[in-house]
Every structure is written in C-alpha cells, then in structure tokens.
Design a protein around this motif. Structure first.
Motif, PDB file in Angstrom:
ATOM      1  N   ARG A  80      -5.332 -11.514  -2.256  1.00 59.16           N
ATOM      2  CA  ARG A  80      -5.715 -10.212  -2.813  1.00 59.16           C
ATOM      3  C   ARG A  80      -6.797 -10.413  -3.859  1.00 59.16           C
ATOM      4  O   ARG A  80      -6.779 -11.375  -4.635  1.00 59.16           O
ATOM      5  CB  ARG A  80      -4.519  -9.512  -3.452  1.00 59.16           C
ATOM      6  CG  ARG A  80      -3.484  -9.055  -2.462  1.00 59.16           C
ATOM      7  CD  ARG A  80      -2.311  -8.391  -3.156  1.00 59.16           C
ATOM      8  NE  ARG A  80      -2.647  -7.061  -3.657  1.00 59.16           N
ATOM      9  CZ  ARG A  80      -2.528  -5.954  -2.940  1.00 59.16           C
ATOM     10  NH1 ARG A  80      -2.086  -6.004  -1.699  1.00 59.16           N
ATOM     11  NH2 ARG A  80      -2.816  -4.776  -3.460  1.00 59.16           N
TER      12      ARG A  80
ATOM     13  N   SER B 174      -4.048  -3.675   1.595  1.00 59.24           N
ATOM     14  CA  SER B 174      -4.924  -3.290   0.489  1.00 59.24           C
ATOM     15  C   SER B 174      -4.367  -2.062  -0.224  1.00 59.24           C
ATOM     16  O   SER B 174      -3.443  -1.395   0.268  1.00 59.24           O
ATOM     17  CB  SER B 174      -6.337  -3.014   0.994  1.00 59.24           C
ATOM     18  OG  SER B 174      -6.990  -4.218   1.358  1.00 59.24           O
ATOM     19  N   GLU B 175      -4.936  -1.774  -1.378  1.00 59.89           N
ATOM     20  CA  GLU B 175      -4.445  -0.649  -2.183  1.00 59.89           C
ATOM     21  C   GLU B 175      -4.511   0.658  -1.408  1.00 59.89           C
ATOM     22  O   GLU B 175      -5.541   0.988  -0.812  1.00 59.89           O
ATOM     23  CB  GLU B 175      -5.271  -0.550  -3.473  1.00 59.89           C
ATOM     24  CG  GLU B 175      -4.831   0.566  -4.401  1.00 59.89           C
ATOM     25  CD  GLU B 175      -5.679   0.646  -5.660  1.00 59.89           C
ATOM     26  OE1 GLU B 175      -5.803   1.758  -6.210  1.00 59.89           O
ATOM     27  OE2 GLU B 175      -6.218  -0.388  -6.086  1.00 59.89           O
TER      28      GLU B 175
ATOM     29  N   SER C 262      -3.691   3.819  -2.835  1.00 60.74           N
ATOM     30  CA  SER C 262      -3.497   4.885  -3.810  1.00 60.74           C
ATOM     31  C   SER C 262      -4.164   6.175  -3.347  1.00 60.74           C
ATOM     32  O   SER C 262      -5.043   6.175  -2.476  1.00 60.74           O
ATOM     33  CB  SER C 262      -4.065   4.475  -5.166  1.00 60.74           C
ATOM     34  OG  SER C 262      -5.445   4.177  -5.056  1.00 60.74           O
TER      35      SER C 262
ATOM     36  N   GLY D 213     -10.676  -1.375  -6.055  1.00 60.08           N
ATOM     37  CA  GLY D 213      -9.256  -1.567  -6.264  1.00 60.08           C
ATOM     38  C   GLY D 213      -8.798  -2.905  -5.728  1.00 60.08           C
ATOM     39  O   GLY D 213      -9.581  -3.835  -5.545  1.00 60.08           O
ATOM     40  N   ASP D 214      -7.501  -3.038  -5.467  1.00 63.60           N
ATOM     41  CA  ASP D 214      -6.954  -4.280  -4.922  1.00 63.60           C
ATOM     42  C   ASP D 214      -7.240  -4.360  -3.426  1.00 63.60           C
ATOM     43  O   ASP D 214      -6.860  -3.464  -2.663  1.00 63.60           O
ATOM     44  CB  ASP D 214      -5.448  -4.347  -5.161  1.00 63.60           C
ATOM     45  CG  ASP D 214      -5.105  -4.586  -6.621  1.00 63.60           C
ATOM     46  OD1 ASP D 214      -6.014  -4.973  -7.379  1.00 63.60           O
ATOM     47  OD2 ASP D 214      -3.940  -4.378  -7.003  1.00 63.60           O
TER      48      ASP D 214
END
Length: 342
Positions: free
Chosen positions: A51, A112-113, A115, A58-59
């Motif tokens: 990561r 992956s992120e 959000s 973002g991540d």
C-alpha cells in the motif's frame, strides 16, 4: 357516489407514494439484513501486496511480483461496478516469470481506499503517477512498460503525457475513447460528470441498497456476458468480482462511473498526442466494438493496432495469443522485451 377526477388522482398518487416507500424500505431492509458487506476478499493475484499512502490519491494498493530481472511492467484494470486487479490476472501470471510485474488496484476498487469522495480521471492519473514513482524507486530510473484495459487506457495515456520520461511503451487493450459516444475532443483534463446524479445515487439510506441490487450475481453475469460478447464468461472472474463488490465502500467509485465523473472529455485527443510506442488490441465481439476513430492514430509509425475475434477481454479468451502479440511488440523496441540489466 363516484369520486371526482381530482380525488381519484390524489388517491392514485398516494398509493404510488406508499408503494415506492414500501419498496424503498424493503430494499433497505434486504441490504442491511440479507447482504454480507464484508465478504472475505482474498488477494486477486500472487506475489506481495503493498500500500502507498499518497497525498492526492489516498491509500493505493498494488501487487508486485519482482523476482525476475528486466524492464518492469505495470498492469491496470478497467473501470466498472466491480473492477479490480483480477482483470489483468492472465497477463500478470504470464509475465511474472520473465520480468518484474506490478498490478494496480485503482482508487475505489480492490484493496485501495474506497472512501466516499469524487472519483475522476485526475484522481486515477495521480494513483498511476504514485505507483510508477514507487516502481522506479525500487528498480531504478529507467522507463517502464505499462498496459491498461478499457477506460483506464485514457488514464494511462494522460499519465504518460505528463511524465513521458517514466515510460518506454504503452499497451491499450479495448481502450475506451475511439467510439462514437465517448470519443473526446473537449476541454483538457475534464470529465463528463453530472453532480445531481451522483448526489442522487451516492447518499444514504438508499445508496448502498441500490448498489447491492446492481451487483447481484445475475446482474454481474449479465454485464460480463456483454463484455465477453458471449455466455462463456470467466467464472472465477465473476466470483472474485462479486466478493470485491461486497466490501465496505464498494459503491462510491462505481456511482462516479455511472454518473459520468470517470469519463474524460478529451480521450481521443490524448491518444493523438502520444509519441511513445503504442500497442493497441481490441476484440470484434460483444457490446464494445465501436472503434470508428481508430484511423486517426492507426497509420502513425508509433502505433500498432491489432484485433482478435474475441470480446473486450481477449487476454482471458486467448491468453497465449495476446501474450505473444504483446511480446512481439516489445521485441520491436530497442533492447528487446527483456532489456535485462546487469
């Protein structure tokens, strides 16, 4: 006594409202009580998964199989309701024995992120930039090869134009942007998003239930059949997609896709600006066969355009043929496909 027209209309509207409210309530209850939103999600690919904590994207998660020597290869999956790195699995497995291979989970997908935010081509480009920078940090500053599927081909094209020194070549499989509907000569670095639609879809309490209805197994099978242009889809891909689409936050990026925020306004112009060697492959079957604008680039010396009698994922249907075609393209580059370092 019979009802007046206005009274009948009022009662019909009330009945419709009650029906819709009941349907919505039922959908919400089904989503909350009958759908597992934390299905176990195993790695899509072998190798090590890492990561990156990036400032702009973002991540970001990616897979790495870097035991072999050679020019690193980055693989990038497509964009759809359940996209993830499993989509590049046949290519990853083939090339990992002869060179370092990396596969990216784009923001909002896979590991992956995920959000709730606005997912746009710019966000995807930033994730590609960060991943390529990490690959070059690991293997040295020499340029890499990169391959992308479908809509992500336009993201890769923009990334390479912004940092052309980072790439030796590009490969585009079934790239979006050569068709009559989504070809683009519009404003640079823009998208086709409709904010009102995104706000309508991606908001509680109905957002997640609506997405759950979209990613049932029958629905996902239907859309994969359109991609493959045949009922003979890759069953393991369907199974992994289903698990990936039932993770927390899985709805946010797909809703941006549905509302147009992930479609560039200038994809055709991006392809025309490419000066790196480009290998393009597309199928001839299914719903994604409109390549009417390919002649705008096909005659250029840096482009090699090939077709196969497959659907939009030819690397699943004919993995050996696709790998051989790509290897032949790489062999035509200076230094050959391995370009091994001492």
């Amino acid at each position: 006594m019979s009802l007046q027209p206005r009274q009948r209309a009022g009662r019909s509207a009330a009945a419709l409202a009650l029906t819709l409210a009941g349907s919505a309530a039922g959908l919400i209850a089904w989503s909350r009580l009958g759908v597992d939103h934390r299905k176990p999600l195993p790695p899509a690919l072998p190798g090590r998964r890492a990561r990156l904590a990036t400032r702009r994207a973002g991540d970001v998660s990616f897979y790495a199989s870097a035991d072999a020597e050679g020019v690193p290869l980055l693989l990038i999956h497509s964009i759809n309701a359940a996209a993830n790195a499993y989509e590049v699995r046949p290519l990853y497995l083939h090339f990992r024995t002869s060179r370092p291979v990396y596969a990216l989970d784009l923001p909002g997908f896979g590991f992956s992120e995920r959000s709730r935010r606005r997912y746009t081509p710019r966000l995807m480009v930033e994730a590609i930039h960060a991943t390529v920078e990490e690959i070059r940090r690991r293997h040295g500053p020499a340029p890499i090869d990169a391959l992308a599927l479908s809509l992500s081909a336009s993201f890769l094209a923009r990334a390479s134009l912004e940092r052309s020194d980072a790439y030796r070549s590009l490969a585009l499989i079934s790239p979006t942007g050569f068709d009559g509907q989504l070809s683009g000569d519009g404003p640079p670095d823009g998208h086709r998003g409709r904010d009102w639609l995104l706000h309508l879809l991606d908001r509680p309490p109905l957002g997640r239930p609506l997405f759950d209805a979209l990613v049932t197994r029958p629905s996902m099978r239907f859309f994969l059949q359109k991609t493959f242009g045949s009922p003979a889809i890759e069953e393991d891909l369907l199974a992994y997609d289903h698990a990936s689409a039932h993770q927390p936050g899985a709805e946010h990026a797909p809703f941006c896709f549905i509302s147009g925020h992930l479609f560039p306004t200038d994809s055709t112009r991006l392809y025309e600006q490419l000066r790196l060697p480009v290998w393009m492959l597309h199928g001839e079957r299914g719903d994604f066969v409109d390549y009417r604008h390919v002649p705008r680039v096909a005659g250029r010396p840096n482009w090699r355009v090939e077709t196969l009698p497959t659907g939009a994922f030819p690397h699943f249907e004919r993995p050996g043929t696709v790998a051989a075609g790509y290897e032949a393209f790489l062999a035509s580059l200076r230094g050959g496909p391995a370009d091994r370092r001492v």
